[in-house]
Scaffold this motif. Structure first.
Motif, PDB file in Angstrom:
ATOM      1  N   TRP A 145      48.520  37.964  45.701  1.00  0.00           N
ATOM      2  CA  TRP A 145      48.763  36.917  44.701  1.00  0.00           C
ATOM      3  C   TRP A 145      48.002  35.654  45.097  1.00  0.00           C
ATOM      4  N   ASN A 146      48.057  35.302  46.399  1.00  0.00           N
ATOM      5  CA  ASN A 146      47.322  34.130  46.885  1.00  0.00           C
ATOM      6  C   ASN A 146      45.826  34.381  46.925  1.00  0.00           C
ATOM      7  N   ARG A 147      45.452  35.613  47.261  1.00  0.00           N
ATOM      8  CA  ARG A 147      44.045  35.915  47.512  1.00  0.00           C
ATOM      9  C   ARG A 147      43.266  36.178  46.226  1.00  0.00           C
TER      10      ARG A 147
END
Length: 329
Positions: A145-147
């Protein structure tokens, strides 16, 4: 006067209690209560089960088994005085019914008490695979999700067309659940059930072509072996989803793998497999598939009710020579 002593009338010896053979491991609640009904031996605990059956097979009138463990012909043949088989679970495809009929045996299963939980699981699998819940969970846990951002939009569940392969007790409960999602429902069985409000589709291919989601809820048997074939999966199509809460043998597993790999099917939610507990590696690595270890009835409440029904069947047979939930042969 000579006194004579009359010989007391002969007293018939008390009938020996009918013995119970437990085929394999059972839930503790059931295994713990069986000995209260009569003498029990556990076949799977014997160092040499075959030798035990040769020596003691004639001792047993009742066999207690499970829907997955079943009872093959060799086991049935090794029990010459067997009268009844009491099985934990609704499916009985693992019991050799030809051998049962040849011997005139009685067989019971545990219907109805697991309908709600299996239907709940079917709807859960459907929502999970269609909305990508498990895949999204893995996405978050991997840090994706962050990446790389959120997952792509999935497909709506409500208001879609649901096909049911099978419209028995469990199928009917699934259909009622699906009405809460405003689904249009049709079903395929060998014959229509005119008392039901849903449309019968005589052709499984036609049903697959019509529906968005196909849920398998029919018994496993030689007649239903690989009923969900490559042609059925192709008819379901690249936007279609398959859910199986019945038996793994109803679906051609290799055809399912090929359909998923070739983009001919959008996804699958599976609680059962063709060669349990073996699961094809292609399904394990697929993000399009939700996999469960045959847990359709695995809630504390349902398993307790199933165990109690097995005990009630054994009790009724030992006391009255009948079964409460006999399988029609």
């Amino acid at each position: 006067m000579t006194l004579t002593h009359e010989t007391p009338p002969h007293r018939a010896e008390a009938a020996q209690p009918q013995k119970i053979l437990q085929a394999g491991p059972l839930p503790p609640g059931l295994a713990g209560q069986l000995p209260t009904l009569g003498p029990v031996e556990i076949l799977s605990d014997m160092p040499d089960p075959e030798a035990f059956l040769q020596e003691r097979g004639g001792d047993f009138a009742v066999l207690v088994t499970t829907g997955t463990g079943g009872a093959g012909r060799s086991l049935i043949d090794a029990l010459p005085n067997l009268k009844a088989i009491c099985s934990l679970g609704v499916g009985y495809d693992a019991i050799d019914m030809e051998a049962v009929r040849a011997r005139g045996l009685m067989v019971s299963n545990t219907p109805d008490v697991l309908n709600d939980c299996v239907a709940d699981l079917a709807m859960g699998l459907l929502i999970d695979v269609v909305r990508g819940l498990s895949a999204s969970d893995r996405h978050v846990r991997r840090g994706d999700w962050n990446r790389v951002g959120p997952t792509r939009p999935s497909t709506r569940v409500s208001g879609k067309r649901l096909g049911l392969l099978g419209m028995g007790r469990i199928g009917q409960v699934i259909a009622r659940r699906a009405t809460g999602f405003d689904m249009d429902i049709r079903y395929h069985t060998r014959s229509a059930k005119p008392h039901l409000p849903w449309q019968h589709e005589p052709s499984l291919i036609a049903l697959a072509q019509w529906c968005d989601f196909l849920i398998v809820a029919c018994p496993g048997s030689p007649e239903t072996f690989h009923l969900v074939s490559a042609d059925v999966l192709k008819a379901l199509g690249p936007q279609g989803y398959l859910v199986n809460v019945a038996r793994g043998t109803v679906v051609d597993e290799r055809a399912l793998v090929a359909a998923l790999q070739n983009g001919e099917l959008a996804g699958a939610g599976l609680d059962v497999f063709e060669h349990e507990p073996e699961v094809p590696a292609e399904l394990i690595v697929s993000e399009q598939v939700v996999l469960l270890p045959h847990v359709g009835s695995a809630t504390r409440e349902t398993r307790a009710a199933m165990c109690n029904l097995v005990l009630d069947n054994v009790r009724a047979f030992l006391a009255e020579g009948r079964l409460l939930t006999p399988i029609g042969l």
